[in-house]
Design a protein around this motif. Sequence first.
Motif, PDB file in Angstrom:
ATOM      1  N   ILE A  31       0.873  -1.173   0.000  1.00 38.45           N
ATOM      2  CA  ILE A  31       0.000   0.000   0.000  1.00 38.45           C
ATOM      3  C   ILE A  31       0.909   1.220   0.000  1.00 38.45           C
ATOM      4  N   TRP A  32       0.614   2.191  -0.859  1.00 35.77           N
ATOM      5  CA  TRP A  32       1.538   3.312  -1.010  1.00 35.77           C
ATOM      6  C   TRP A  32       0.794   4.550  -1.503  1.00 35.77           C
ATOM      7  N   ALA A  33       1.528   5.668  -1.555  1.00 32.22           N
ATOM      8  CA  ALA A  33       0.997   6.938  -2.052  1.00 32.22           C
ATOM      9  C   ALA A  33       1.648   7.249  -3.390  1.00 32.22           C
ATOM     10  N   GLN A  34       0.841   7.739  -4.352  1.00 33.11           N
ATOM     11  CA  GLN A  34       1.384   8.035  -5.675  1.00 33.11           C
ATOM     12  C   GLN A  34       0.549   9.114  -6.360  1.00 33.11           C
ATOM     13  N   LYS A  35       1.227   9.898  -7.200  1.00 34.09           N
ATOM     14  CA  LYS A  35       0.576  10.905  -8.016  1.00 34.09           C
ATOM     15  C   LYS A  35       0.066  10.275  -9.304  1.00 34.09           C
ATOM     16  N   ASP A  36      -1.213  10.506  -9.600  1.00 36.43           N
ATOM     17  CA  ASP A  36      -1.778  10.165 -10.904  1.00 36.43           C
ATOM     18  C   ASP A  36      -2.015  11.475 -11.638  1.00 36.43           C
ATOM     19  N   PRO A  37      -1.352  11.705 -12.762  1.00 34.89           N
ATOM     20  CA  PRO A  37      -1.523  12.974 -13.468  1.00 34.89           C
ATOM     21  C   PRO A  37      -2.967  13.296 -13.825  1.00 34.89           C
ATOM     22  N   ALA A  38      -3.815  12.277 -13.876  1.00 31.69           N
ATOM     23  CA  ALA A  38      -5.210  12.501 -14.245  1.00 31.69           C
ATOM     24  C   ALA A  38      -6.080  12.904 -13.053  1.00 31.69           C
ATOM     25  N   ILE A  39      -5.509  12.868 -11.840  1.00 31.28           N
ATOM     26  CA  ILE A  39      -6.269  13.186 -10.634  1.00 31.28           C
ATOM     27  C   ILE A  39      -5.640  14.401  -9.969  1.00 31.28           C
ATOM     28  N   GLU A  40      -6.445  15.385  -9.648  1.00 32.45           N
ATOM     29  CA  GLU A  40      -5.932  16.601  -9.030  1.00 32.45           C
ATOM     30  C   GLU A  40      -5.370  16.279  -7.644  1.00 32.45           C
ATOM     31  N   GLY A  41      -4.229  16.887  -7.342  1.00 35.51           N
ATOM     32  CA  GLY A  41      -3.620  16.686  -6.038  1.00 35.51           C
ATOM     33  C   GLY A  41      -2.247  16.065  -6.129  1.00 35.51           C
ATOM     34  N   ASN A  42      -1.588  15.949  -4.980  1.00 33.02           N
ATOM     35  CA  ASN A  42      -0.213  15.450  -4.932  1.00 33.02           C
ATOM     36  C   ASN A  42      -0.125  13.934  -4.902  1.00 33.02           C
ATOM     37  N   SER A  43      -1.009  13.265  -4.153  1.00 31.49           N
ATOM     38  CA  SER A  43      -0.889  11.807  -4.043  1.00 31.49           C
ATOM     39  C   SER A  43      -2.190  11.189  -3.578  1.00 31.49           C
ATOM     40  N   ASN A  44      -2.390   9.953  -4.027  1.00 30.19           N
ATOM     41  CA  ASN A  44      -3.527   9.114  -3.648  1.00 30.19           C
ATOM     42  C   ASN A  44      -2.986   7.822  -3.044  1.00 30.19           C
ATOM     43  N   LEU A  45      -3.856   7.024  -2.458  1.00 27.96           N
ATOM     44  CA  LEU A  45      -3.460   5.735  -1.893  1.00 27.96           C
ATOM     45  C   LEU A  45      -3.838   4.599  -2.829  1.00 27.96           C
ATOM     46  N   TYR A  46      -2.897   3.649  -2.996  1.00 27.44           N
ATOM     47  CA  TYR A  46      -3.108   2.494  -3.868  1.00 27.44           C
ATOM     48  C   TYR A  46      -2.728   1.218  -3.128  1.00 27.44           C
ATOM     49  N   ILE A  47      -3.294   0.104  -3.596  1.00 26.89           N
ATOM     50  CA  ILE A  47      -2.957  -1.216  -3.069  1.00 26.89           C
ATOM     51  C   ILE A  47      -2.733  -2.165  -4.232  1.00 26.89           C
ATOM     52  N   PRO A  84      -2.209  -1.764  -9.684  1.00 29.40           N
ATOM     53  CA  PRO A  84      -2.636  -0.998  -8.512  1.00 29.40           C
ATOM     54  C   PRO A  84      -4.135  -0.701  -8.555  1.00 29.40           C
ATOM     55  N   VAL A  85      -4.721  -0.644  -7.364  1.00 28.66           N
ATOM     56  CA  VAL A  85      -6.127  -0.285  -7.189  1.00 28.66           C
ATOM     57  C   VAL A  85      -6.182   0.978  -6.343  1.00 28.66           C
ATOM     58  N   LEU A  86      -6.916   1.982  -6.803  1.00 34.27           N
ATOM     59  CA  LEU A  86      -7.065   3.226  -6.059  1.00 34.27           C
ATOM     60  C   LEU A  86      -7.968   3.003  -4.849  1.00 34.27           C
ATOM     61  N   LEU A  87      -7.447   3.298  -3.657  1.00 33.11           N
ATOM     62  CA  LEU A  87      -8.227   3.168  -2.429  1.00 33.11           C
ATOM     63  C   LEU A  87      -8.785   4.499  -1.948  1.00 33.11           C
ATOM     64  N   SER A  88      -7.998   5.568  -2.089  1.00 30.77           N
ATOM     65  CA  SER A  88      -8.437   6.846  -1.544  1.00 30.77           C
ATOM     66  C   SER A  88      -7.725   7.980  -2.251  1.00 30.77           C
ATOM     67  N   LYS A  89      -8.426   9.084  -2.435  1.00 26.78           N
ATOM     68  CA  LYS A  89      -7.832  10.320  -2.943  1.00 26.78           C
ATOM     69  C   LYS A  89      -8.317  11.473  -2.072  1.00 26.78           C
ATOM     70  N   PRO A  90      -7.582  12.574  -2.036  1.00 26.62           N
ATOM     71  CA  PRO A  90      -8.018  13.717  -1.223  1.00 26.62           C
ATOM     72  C   PRO A  90      -9.337  14.271  -1.754  1.00 26.62           C
ATOM     73  N   GLU A  91     -10.354  14.273  -0.898  1.00 24.88           N
ATOM     74  CA  GLU A  91     -11.666  14.731  -1.338  1.00 24.88           C
ATOM     75  C   GLU A  91     -12.384  15.573  -0.285  1.00 24.88           C
ATOM     76  N   TYR A  92     -12.111  15.323   0.989  1.00 27.45           N
ATOM     77  CA  TYR A  92     -12.739  16.113   2.043  1.00 27.45           C
ATOM     78  C   TYR A  92     -11.901  17.357   2.333  1.00 27.45           C
ATOM     79  N   ASP A  93     -12.548  18.386   2.855  1.00 26.52           N
ATOM     80  CA  ASP A  93     -11.850  19.647   3.117  1.00 26.52           C
ATOM     81  C   ASP A  93     -10.612  19.450   3.980  1.00 26.52           C
ATOM     82  N   TRP A  94     -10.695  18.585   4.996  1.00 30.64           N
ATOM     83  CA  TRP A  94      -9.578  18.418   5.922  1.00 30.64           C
ATOM     84  C   TRP A  94      -8.392  17.695   5.277  1.00 30.64           C
ATOM     85  N   GLU A  95      -8.606  17.058   4.107  1.00 29.02           N
ATOM     86  CA  GLU A  95      -7.527  16.383   3.383  1.00 29.02           C
ATOM     87  C   GLU A  95      -6.825  17.306   2.379  1.00 29.02           C
ATOM     88  N   CYS A  96      -7.320  18.523   2.233  1.00 26.81           N
ATOM     89  CA  CYS A  96      -6.891  19.378   1.121  1.00 26.81           C
ATOM     90  C   CYS A  96      -6.388  20.737   1.590  1.00 26.81           C
TER      91      CYS A  96
END
Length: 330
Positions: A145-161, A174-186
């Motif tokens: 499980i790790w953090a990575q930037k997907d150029p197609a998704i806004e933001g610095n990094s998402n979580l993958y497994i 890799p499967v996307l588990l989470s991306k920054p979406e709530y105010d407190w994540e951004c």
Amino acid sequence: MSAYHNPLVLQRADPWVIKHRDLYYFTASYPAYDRIILRAAARLDDLQAAPERTIWRKHESGPMSRYIWAPELHRINGAWYIYFAAAEEDFGSADLPTHRMYVLENTGEDPMDGEWTEKGQIHTPIDSFSLDATTTVIGGSQYLIWAQKDPAIEGNSNLYIARMADPWTLATDPVLLSKPEYDWECIDFKVNEGPAVLLHQGMIYLTYSASGTGVPYAVGMLTAREDADLLDPASWTKSDHPVFKTAEENHQYGPGHNCFTVSEDGSQDLMIYHARNYTHIEGDPLFDPNRHARVGLVTWTDHGPDFGRPLPDDRWTPTSRQILPPDGSH
């Protein structure tokens, strides 16, 4: 709760603690970001005074020559592995540094001894900013499980497994588990990073850190059943609020990038994390060395883990950007 002192280890951010037999092994980001260190002690409270060994140094040039971040130590199939991130270019040369994930292996019994060898980069389908790899074995399969930037998704990094073929090679996409979406994540940056796995009574609690690394930094959580298809995003439920965050009343700011271990007698789950005890930071928060490793108790409720609030310090801490000697003397 067992009485632990905080900070656990001074000026060591992104802490990682693993208890193996009768010893705790500790690693973390070194403030100069130029090496990987290990400490060992029979008690958590003794880690601050424990001798620190440098087991690997950055290369003089190339992909592993800058910003050695967030090492983790794991025991897998009778060998030791360290997962870490490293870059080639300085900040300012691109929107994000050029971090990729790498693995070291030691087949000895004691990770403080023996020879560490480079197993190379963990390659993912998108060649992009990636870091904070953690691993766990569930149902006989090893997952990364790790953090990575997907150029197609806004933001610095998402979580993958992904499931692994061996400790340094992915076996599945890799499967996307989470991306920054709530105010407190951004806040400051859109970030999901620093995943850590806590197993309890057939459940998987996956914590992660979000927002910029200053005061807004906080911990979120995803949950799944151990017997679920962990490569199916529908198996995971994401909390819409942080589960661990700044505690102004205790002068603890920006807690995050945690891991989990157990107390000396094995009866209590513990959360190891970093935080600062002041808010005024000059320049980039990443280069302020006073994110100290700390410890707190995990309590269990009918709804899962309760991480409480970051505890106040009862040990001396530095007030300047000066990097302390490895023994923390002052």
